[in-house]
Design a protein around this motif. Structure first.
Motif: not given
Length: 234
Positions: A22-36, A86-97
């Motif tokens: 679970g920990i590995s999957a969460i970290v991997a998904i978050l990193m992949i989403a940020t890079i994409v 504005s999109y960047r701000m939305v993406i930042l909020v989503l990453l914080v979430f």
């Protein structure tokens, strides 16, 4: 024998694997989403730079209509840049979430680890005693809110052991017999105290087995009071 039968040990082992995965999957998904997101999101000034290049490369665009068109393109580029901001701000909020969700998931996984450790302790210790209430009037001992009737002799033995445990003392068979009978320790035998302990174990143990393991169904018979999926025969 069913293949899908489980035990506390199996659950604990699988729980540890789930935590790591679970920990590995969460970290991997978050990193992949940020890079994409960073790679696919266009540059906010790309449109403005293209319009500026049109101005520089086309010196012949001197007509009023052509200049007006270029101004409209420049304004569109500015609007496009604001939209991307504005999109960047939305993406930042989503990453914080997403980070908050990851932290919540980590807390849940840590709680799962603690629960697995607790289950392991219960498995090693057998029945976990959370409360012990001795009622002399009812001649009943309440173990984890389960009542068991005892004889007077068994009640005396259990009471002596309970008082000794409260004082962090260990009693020998001679001392148990001396306290209960009121005789001097010299006049008591180890076997007498051991016999009292054996009778207490037999009386309390038989009732606990009847309460927790072997169920008596009136006019029908007996059966084990456990889930059939936890039974394993080796």
């Amino acid at each position: 024998m069913q293949d899908n039968s489980t035990s506390v040990t199996d659950v604990r082992r699988h729980g540890g694997r789930v935590v790591a995965i679970g920990i590995s999957a969460i970290v991997a998904i978050l990193m992949i989403a940020t890079i994409v997101l960073l790679l696919t999101l266009p540059d906010a000034n790309a449109f403005n730079e293209r319009v500026e290049q049109l101005f520089l490369e086309n010196d012949t665009l001197t007509g009023q209509a052509e200049i007006k068109l270029l101004e409209i393109l420049a304004q569109s580029g500015t609007a496009f840049a604001d939209t991307l901001a504005s999109y960047r701000m939305v993406i930042l909020v989503l990453l914080v979430f997403a980070t908050g969700m990851m932290i919540a998931a980590l807390v849940f996984l840590i709680m799962l680890v603690a629960l697995n450790r607790r289950m392991a302790q219960i498995e090693r210790s057998g029945i976990q005693v959370n409360s012990l209430l001795i009622s002399r009037d009812e001649k009943t001992v309440y173990l984890n809110n389960m009542g068991f009737k005892l004889t007077d002799a068994a009640m005396e033995t259990l009471s002596v052991l309970a008082e000794a445990r409260l004082d962090d003392e260990m009693l020998s068979g001679v001392e148990i017999e001396s306290v209960i009978s009121g005789k001097s320790a010299i006049d008591c035998e180890e076997a007498a105290g051991a016999t009292r302990i054996k009778r207490l174990r037999d009386s309390l143990g038989n009732q606990m087995v009847s309460e927790l393991l072997v169920k008596n169904i009136a006019r029908k018979g007996y059966m084990l009071a456990i889930d059939k999926d936890v039974i394993k025969v080796l």
